[in-house]
Design an enzyme around this catalytic site. Structure first.
Site, PDB file in Angstrom:
ATOM      1  N   CYS A  94       5.176   2.574  -1.014  1.00  0.00           N
ATOM      2  CA  CYS A  94       4.479   3.707  -1.742  1.00  0.00           C
ATOM      3  C   CYS A  94       5.810   4.463  -2.459  1.00  0.00           C
ATOM      4  CB  CYS A  94       3.848   4.394  -0.735  1.00  0.00           C
ATOM      5  SG  CYS A  94       4.358   4.824   0.821  1.00  0.00           S
ATOM      6  N   GLU A 125       2.435   1.971 -11.309  1.00  0.00           N
ATOM      7  CA  GLU A 125       3.006   1.499 -10.036  1.00  0.00           C
ATOM      8  C   GLU A 125       3.067   0.029  -9.817  1.00  0.00           C
ATOM      9  OE1 GLU A 125       0.977   2.127  -6.117  1.00  0.00           O
ATOM     10  OE2 GLU A 125       3.179   2.776  -5.292  1.00  0.00           O
TER      11      GLU A 125
HETATM   12  P1  NAP Z   1      -6.139  -1.294  -1.751  1.00  0.00           P
HETATM   13  O1  NAP Z   1      -7.021  -1.972  -2.711  1.00  0.00           O
HETATM   14  O2  NAP Z   1      -6.071   0.215  -2.275  1.00  0.00           O
HETATM   15  O3  NAP Z   1      -6.403  -1.573  -0.237  1.00  0.00           O
HETATM   16  C1  NAP Z   1      -5.980  -0.727   0.662  1.00  0.00           C
HETATM   17  C2  NAP Z   1      -7.242  -0.788   1.762  1.00  0.00           C
HETATM   18  O4  NAP Z   1      -8.036  -0.288   1.281  1.00  0.00           O
HETATM   19  C3  NAP Z   1      -7.201  -2.276   2.471  1.00  0.00           C
HETATM   20  O5  NAP Z   1      -7.689  -2.252   3.829  1.00  0.00           O
HETATM   21  C4  NAP Z   1      -8.589  -2.516   1.559  1.00  0.00           C
HETATM   22  O6  NAP Z   1      -9.367  -3.529   2.039  1.00  0.00           O
HETATM   23  C5  NAP Z   1      -9.447  -1.519   1.718  1.00  0.00           C
HETATM   24  N1  NAP Z   1     -10.176  -1.100   0.413  1.00  0.00           N
HETATM   25  C6  NAP Z   1     -10.502  -1.733  -0.702  1.00  0.00           C
HETATM   26  N2  NAP Z   1     -11.432  -1.173  -1.518  1.00  0.00           N
HETATM   27  C7  NAP Z   1     -12.013  -0.408  -0.512  1.00  0.00           C
HETATM   28  C8  NAP Z   1     -13.361   0.497  -0.838  1.00  0.00           C
HETATM   29  N3  NAP Z   1     -14.184   0.340  -1.860  1.00  0.00           N
HETATM   30  N4  NAP Z   1     -13.611   1.135   0.148  1.00  0.00           N
HETATM   31  C9  NAP Z   1     -13.012   1.000   1.266  1.00  0.00           C
HETATM   32  N5  NAP Z   1     -11.833   0.426   1.603  1.00  0.00           N
HETATM   33  C10 NAP Z   1     -11.472  -0.050   0.529  1.00  0.00           C
HETATM   34  O7  NAP Z   1      -4.707  -1.879  -1.981  1.00  0.00           O
HETATM   35  P2  NAP Z   1      -4.248  -3.515  -2.320  1.00  0.00           P
HETATM   36  O8  NAP Z   1      -5.336  -4.086  -3.219  1.00  0.00           O
HETATM   37  O9  NAP Z   1      -3.789  -3.959  -1.065  1.00  0.00           O
HETATM   38  O10 NAP Z   1      -3.045  -3.096  -3.295  1.00  0.00           O
HETATM   39  C11 NAP Z   1      -3.217  -2.822  -4.733  1.00  0.00           C
HETATM   40  C12 NAP Z   1      -2.241  -1.838  -5.170  1.00  0.00           C
HETATM   41  O11 NAP Z   1      -2.158  -0.588  -4.342  1.00  0.00           O
HETATM   42  C13 NAP Z   1      -0.916  -2.236  -5.027  1.00  0.00           C
HETATM   43  O12 NAP Z   1      -0.320  -2.963  -6.254  1.00  0.00           O
HETATM   44  C14 NAP Z   1      -0.039  -0.873  -4.942  1.00  0.00           C
HETATM   45  O13 NAP Z   1       0.139  -0.483  -6.472  1.00  0.00           O
HETATM   46  C15 NAP Z   1      -0.927  -0.099  -4.288  1.00  0.00           C
HETATM   47  N6  NAP Z   1      -0.680   0.040  -2.697  1.00  0.00           N
HETATM   48  C16 NAP Z   1      -0.111   1.044  -2.450  1.00  0.00           C
HETATM   49  C17 NAP Z   1       0.272   1.201  -0.956  1.00  0.00           C
HETATM   50  C18 NAP Z   1       0.780   2.739  -0.261  1.00  0.00           C
HETATM   51  O14 NAP Z   1       1.580   2.418   0.393  1.00  0.00           O
HETATM   52  N7  NAP Z   1       0.542   3.802  -1.151  1.00  0.00           N
HETATM   53  C19 NAP Z   1      -0.091   0.301  -0.165  1.00  0.00           C
HETATM   54  C20 NAP Z   1      -0.675  -0.851  -0.476  1.00  0.00           C
HETATM   55  C21 NAP Z   1      -0.894  -0.796  -1.866  1.00  0.00           C
HETATM   56  P3  NAP Z   1      -8.984  -5.063   1.602  1.00  0.00           P
HETATM   57  O15 NAP Z   1      -7.520  -5.451   2.153  1.00  0.00           O
HETATM   58  O16 NAP Z   1      -9.720  -5.986   2.157  1.00  0.00           O
HETATM   59  O17 NAP Z   1      -9.211  -5.047   0.141  1.00  0.00           O
END
Ligand code: NAP
Ligand code: MG
Length: 486
Positions: A289, A386
């Site tokens: 992040c 990002e």
């Molecule tokens: P994400 O979609 O934000 O997922 C993070 C968590 O939230 C996962 O446990 C996900 O479950 C859950 N989630 C997804 N949709 C949700 C909803 N509507 N309500 C409640 N929980 C929900 O992240 P990602 O898809 O894994 O990654 C996408 C982007 O996020 C990356 O490209 C990056 O830019 C960013 N990211 C940022 C960080 C950080 O440290 N800030 C970390 C990871 C990713 P599922 O895994 O089952 O979808």
């Protein structure tokens, strides 16, 4: 040899149970795309069970609520000891499921242990105030746990996220339901087993593996959940903030990534600045992040810096994350790999100059070459969004005030850094940059004692640091009349 996978079902009320629907999903090794295991796919029915277990464990007469605060601290210390006992195994499991380089995974487990011990030390230091209220009144405050907390984890540092969030919530006296990321469910389950072994009472910690749209949304909409702590994308963070206001008014802590600027001044020590800048964006394959994804280099050293940065990137050893000497593993899954490669294409189309990398490596696993773009302009997509991958974007600047304006020209505000030997420049930057963390002549230096979180769209609230438990507490004001009866 692959680490043994001991737990693949939901953890509710200190029991290992299948999802009510009986459904499971596959979890993969990003190193070769192979299936590691099938894991229970929790959904609304399972979240309902987990929340009701957590609610019962939070009852005012429960074993957990009757425990002395110091005993909560001792339980967390016991948990930290068990994590330390299993540090190698946990590092291996993280590396296997997430693709993190093994040495880094073990290092992060050690950092997490420090975090657990820090949280443990805070458990019996949660104190209110006595207040000199106007009139014949005596007031004091109690700080009490907010209730059942939903902890939603990302996949990029699963153990660190689990331990930080769970231990802080438990230090405050809350009970929790954890929803790990779909890609990386295994280490959360292994840690749940250690919490049980440490003696944490049934229902205090529950883990429901599954997907965002099923388990995640059920948690964020549940009327008996008092608080959500989430780390992940801005897009989902916005959904969560809205969902948190639907059935009740949940407290929310959000940690949502960034587009963090790292500034290298003409007088910087390049022997330090080049490797820090590289590790700041290539570490964990860029899946951080606080990645230093906008690298601003002052014009006087620009050419030399670029030369050294490209040389550094070309020499990063990429390979199987558990092999000795390997510094760079795969992206977490095919989707993330495709997303990052898409950004690299956009960078090329928009006219950024590709100096090295830019391609997938091989056809097995999800490896991308460490990539360096130079002559990046502030309005390019790779400068604004990002990427979450191994892409270093280098920008040229002339003056400190100019670079502060440009560094702040983003909706994000998580981290920032400056390399300079001029203390006035460093402090001027620290004062004016819009970011929750500023690193001077270092990068990624975050410890259990230091608060972490973002300005602007990078989030709401802070994790770690001495005030971290406040995010899991309510303040109750008690006022007593001191009027004498005559
Ligand atoms: P994400 O979609 O934000 O997922 C993070 C968590 O939230 C996962 O446990 C996900 O479950 C859950 N989630 C997804 N949709 C949700 C909803 N509507 N309500 C409640 N929980 C929900 O992240 P990602 O898809 O894994 O990654 C996408 C982007 O996020 C990356 O490209 C990056 O830019 C960013 N990211 C940022 C960080 C950080 O440290 N800030 C970390 C990871 C990713 P599922 O895994 O089952 O979808
Ligand atoms: Mg996802």
């Amino acid at each position: 040899m692959a680490p043994l996978v001991k737990y693949t079902t939901l953890f509710i009320n200190n029991q290992w149970v299948d999802a009510k629907s009986g459904k499971t999903f596959e979890t993969f090794s990003p190193n070769d795309g192979s299936v590691i295991a099938r894991v229970s796919e929790g959904d609304k029915a399972d979240i309902d069970l987990a929340v009701s277990a957590a609610k019962a464990a939070f009852h005012r007469n429960s074993e957990w609520r009757l425990l002395d605060a110091s005993a909560r601290g001792r339980l967390l210390n016991k948990f930290a000891e068990l994590v330390e006992r299993d540090i190698q195994y946990l590092g291996e499991l993280e590396s296997y499921n997430n693709g993190m380089v093994l040495g880094m995974a073990v290092g992060i487990v050690q950092k997490s242990i420090n975090g657990a011990r820090y949280a443990a030390s805070l458990a019996d230091k949660i104190q209110g105030d006595t207040i000199p209220a106007d009139g014949d009144l005596f007031s004091y405050t109690l700080k009490q746990p907010v209730g059942v907390c939903g902890l939603i984890l990302p996949w990029n540092a699963p153990i660190l996220m689990f331990i930080n969030k769970v231990c802080t919530a438990l230090a405050a006296g809350c009970t929790v339901v954890v929803k790990p990321a779909e890609q990386t469910p295994l280490t959360s389950l292994a840690l749940a087993a250690l919490l049980k072994e440490a003696g944490v009472p049934a229902g205090v910690v529950n883990v429901v593996t599954g997907f965002g749209p099923g388990a995640g949304t059920s948690l964020t909409h549940h009327p008996d959940v008092a608080k959500i702590s989430f780390t992940g994308s801005l897009e989902v963070g916005k959904h969560i903030q809205q969902a948190a206001g639907k059935t009740n008014l949940k407290r929310v802590t959000l940690e949502l990534g960034g587009k963090s600027p790292l500034v290298i001044m003409n007088d910087a020590d390049l022997k330090l600045a080049v490797p820090f800048a590289a590790r700041g964006v290539f570490g964990n394959q860029g899946q951080m992040c606080f990645a230093a994804s906008r690298l601003f280099v002052q014009s006087g050293i620009y050419e030399q810096f670029v030369e050294e940065a490209v040389e550094f990137a070309k020499n990063i050893k990429v390979g199987n994350p558990v092999d000795p000497g390997v510094e760079h593993g795969p992206q977490v899954d095919r989707e993330m790999m495709a997303k990052v490669l898409g950004y690299i294409e956009k960078g090329k189309q928009e006219g950024a100059k590709l100096m090295c990398g830019g391609k997938r490596i091989g056809s097995t696993g999800y490896f991308i070459e460490p990539t360096v773009f130079v002559d990046v302009q502030d309005d390019m997509i790779i400068a604004r969004e990002e990427i979450f991958g191994p892409v270093q974007s280098i920008f040229k600047f002339e003056t400190l005030d100019e670079v502060i304006e440009r560094a702040n020209n983003t909706n994000y505000g998580l981290a920032s850094g400056i390399f300079t030997n001029n203390i006035n420049n460093a402090l001027h930057f620290a004062r004016h940059v819009e970011a929750g963390n500023v690193w001077i002549n270092t990068y990624l230096a975050s410890t259990a004692q230091t608060p972490f979180g973002g300005f602007k769209d990078s989030g709401v609230g802070r994790e770690k640091g001495i005030d971290c438990v406040d995010e899991y507490l309510e303040v109750k004001t008690v006022t007593i009349s001191l009027q004498k009866e005559f």
